[in-house]
Design an enzyme around this catalytic site. Structure first.
Site, PDB file in Angstrom:
ATOM      1  N   LYS A  32       0.893  -1.280   0.042  1.00 21.38           N
ATOM      2  CA  LYS A  32      -0.248   0.000   0.210  1.00 21.38           C
ATOM      3  C   LYS A  32       0.970   1.130  -0.023  1.00 21.38           C
ATOM      4  CE  LYS A  32      -3.592  -2.514   2.544  1.00 21.38           C
ATOM      5  NZ  LYS A  32      -4.673  -2.414   3.882  1.00 21.38           N
ATOM      6  N   TYR A  72     -12.050  -2.788  -2.858  1.00 15.51           N
ATOM      7  CA  TYR A  72     -12.518  -3.053  -1.485  1.00 15.51           C
ATOM      8  C   TYR A  72     -14.126  -3.138  -1.407  1.00 15.51           C
ATOM      9  CZ  TYR A  72      -8.037  -2.650   0.719  1.00 15.51           C
ATOM     10  OH  TYR A  72      -6.608  -2.724   1.507  1.00 15.51           O
ATOM     11  N   ASN A 135      -1.615  -0.239   7.224  1.00 16.38           N
ATOM     12  CA  ASN A 135      -1.007  -1.476   7.547  1.00 16.38           C
ATOM     13  C   ASN A 135      -0.348  -2.324   6.647  1.00 16.38           C
ATOM     14  OD1 ASN A 135      -2.989  -2.257   5.919  1.00 16.38           O
ATOM     15  ND2 ASN A 135      -4.452  -3.778   7.491  1.00 16.38           N
ATOM     16  N   HIS A 138      -1.792  -5.639   1.350  1.00 14.23           N
ATOM     17  CA  HIS A 138      -2.818  -6.386   1.333  1.00 14.23           C
ATOM     18  C   HIS A 138      -2.284  -7.729   0.901  1.00 14.23           C
ATOM     19  CE1 HIS A 138      -6.675  -7.660  -0.279  1.00 14.23           C
ATOM     20  NE2 HIS A 138      -6.184  -8.045  -1.449  1.00 14.23           N
ATOM     21  N   GLU A 149      -9.167 -10.973  -7.674  1.00 10.79           N
ATOM     22  CA  GLU A 149      -8.104  -9.698  -7.343  1.00 10.79           C
ATOM     23  C   GLU A 149      -6.983  -9.783  -8.615  1.00 10.79           C
ATOM     24  OE1 GLU A 149      -9.098  -9.199  -2.635  1.00 10.79           O
ATOM     25  OE2 GLU A 149      -7.103  -9.963  -3.164  1.00 10.79           O
TER      26      GLU A 149
HETATM   27  P1  DAT Z   1      -7.246  -7.506   5.625  1.00 14.47           P
HETATM   28  O1  DAT Z   1      -6.393  -6.403   5.011  1.00 14.47           O
HETATM   29  O2  DAT Z   1      -6.207  -7.955   6.826  1.00 14.47           O
HETATM   30  O3  DAT Z   1      -7.783  -8.637   4.679  1.00 14.47           O
HETATM   31  P2  DAT Z   1      -9.793  -6.601   5.948  1.00 14.47           P
HETATM   32  O4  DAT Z   1     -10.308  -7.339   4.480  1.00 14.47           O
HETATM   33  O5  DAT Z   1     -10.799  -6.835   7.048  1.00 14.47           O
HETATM   34  O6  DAT Z   1      -8.378  -6.903   6.438  1.00 14.47           O
HETATM   35  O7  DAT Z   1      -9.999  -4.946   5.769  1.00 14.47           O
HETATM   36  C1  DAT Z   1      -9.543  -4.447   4.554  1.00 14.47           C
HETATM   37  C2  DAT Z   1      -8.637  -3.218   5.304  1.00 14.47           C
HETATM   38  O8  DAT Z   1      -9.495  -2.036   5.797  1.00 14.47           O
HETATM   39  C3  DAT Z   1      -7.688  -3.402   6.220  1.00 14.47           C
HETATM   40  O9  DAT Z   1      -6.346  -3.851   5.725  1.00 14.47           O
HETATM   41  C4  DAT Z   1      -7.445  -2.193   6.931  1.00 14.47           C
HETATM   42  C5  DAT Z   1      -8.887  -1.369   6.742  1.00 14.47           C
HETATM   43  N1  DAT Z   1      -9.677  -1.781   7.921  1.00 14.47           N
HETATM   44  C6  DAT Z   1     -10.238  -3.153   8.127  1.00 14.47           C
HETATM   45  N2  DAT Z   1     -11.021  -2.851   9.321  1.00 14.47           N
HETATM   46  C7  DAT Z   1     -10.746  -1.527   9.841  1.00 14.47           C
HETATM   47  C8  DAT Z   1     -11.381  -0.970  10.924  1.00 14.47           C
HETATM   48  N3  DAT Z   1     -12.013  -1.414  11.848  1.00 14.47           N
HETATM   49  N4  DAT Z   1     -10.858   0.489  11.112  1.00 14.47           N
HETATM   50  C9  DAT Z   1     -10.412   1.164  10.248  1.00 14.47           C
HETATM   51  N5  DAT Z   1      -9.659   0.522   8.747  1.00 14.47           N
HETATM   52  C10 DAT Z   1     -10.174  -0.830   8.831  1.00 14.47           C
HETATM   53 MG    MG Z   2      -9.200  -8.507   3.428  1.00 11.37          MG
END
Ligand code: DAT
Ligand code: MG
Length: 172
Positions: A32, A72, A135, A138, A149
């Site tokens: 990212k 997303y 974070n 991805h 994807e």
């Molecule tokens: P991952 O990236 O571990 O697959 P995810 O698919 O649940 O996690 O979410 C996609 C992204 O969205 C994640 O990398 C960071 C953001 N995100 C997820 N939960 C969040 C939250 N509670 N607050 C802020 N950003 C969040």
């Molecule tokens: Mg995810």
């Protein structure tokens, strides 16, 4: 095709036919904008290379809002969606496809928990990040999402099928 093995390698009578037919798994990973800006691209690519996975697609992208929103889409209704999309389009992102046995689940382990404060040390998020909204990386979470994807981010001709000469040293 049977991989070529140097003649001095003692295979103990074990052939390669056990994995000849296995089709190799692929996953979509993206560093990212925070990972790119913080100069972590080399470090992160090194980890997947050293693990034994093969890079089959790589490009630096200034992501459009449309692509970020499609990527997303499952999070469209979540309160963090707008911030997430704005973050993803805020600078260059490194889009990658990696290949190898079990690469989807293994890459998720190497990436660590979504919230970096819960991510184990030794994982990418555990080692390099402190905030869920920043974070670093991805990774596709399942075979179906990986396929979806990969085709969202890459054209077929942007992916290169190749076989590493190290393969015989990675899989028995
Ligand atoms: P991952 O990236 O571990 O697959 P995810 O698919 O649940 O996690 O979410 C996609 C992204 O969205 C994640 O990398 C960071 C953001 N995100 C997820 N939960 C969040 C939250 N509670 N607050 C802020 N950003 C969040
Ligand atoms: Mg995810």
């Amino acid at each position: 095709m049977v991989p070529k093995v140097p003649e001095h390698v003692n295979l103990n009578g074990v052939g390669f036919d056990q994995f000849e037919e296995k089709s190799l798994e692929r996953t979509f990973l993206a560093i990212k904008p925070d990972g790119v800006q913080r100069g972590l691209v080399g470090e992160i690519i090194s980890r997947f290379e050293a693990k034994g996975f093969a890079l089959v697609g790589l490009k630096l992208v200034q992501v459009s809002r449309e692509l970020a929103e499609s990527h997303y889409d499952v999070h469209r209704e979540r309160p963090f969606f707008a911030d997430l999309v704005n973050f993803i389009i805020s600078g260059p992102l490194l889009a990658m496809v990696w290949e190898g046995d079990g690469v989807i689940a293994s890459a998720r382990k190497m990436i660590g928990a979504t919230n970096p404060l819960n991510a184990e040390p030794g994982t990418i998020r555990g080692d390099f990040a402190v905030s869920i909204g920043r974070n670093i990386i991805h990774g596709s979470d399942a075979p179906e999402t990986a396929q979806k994807e990969i085709s969202l981010w890459f054209k077929d001709e942007e992916l290169v099928s190749w076989e590493s000469t190290a393969k015989a040293w990675l899989v028995e």
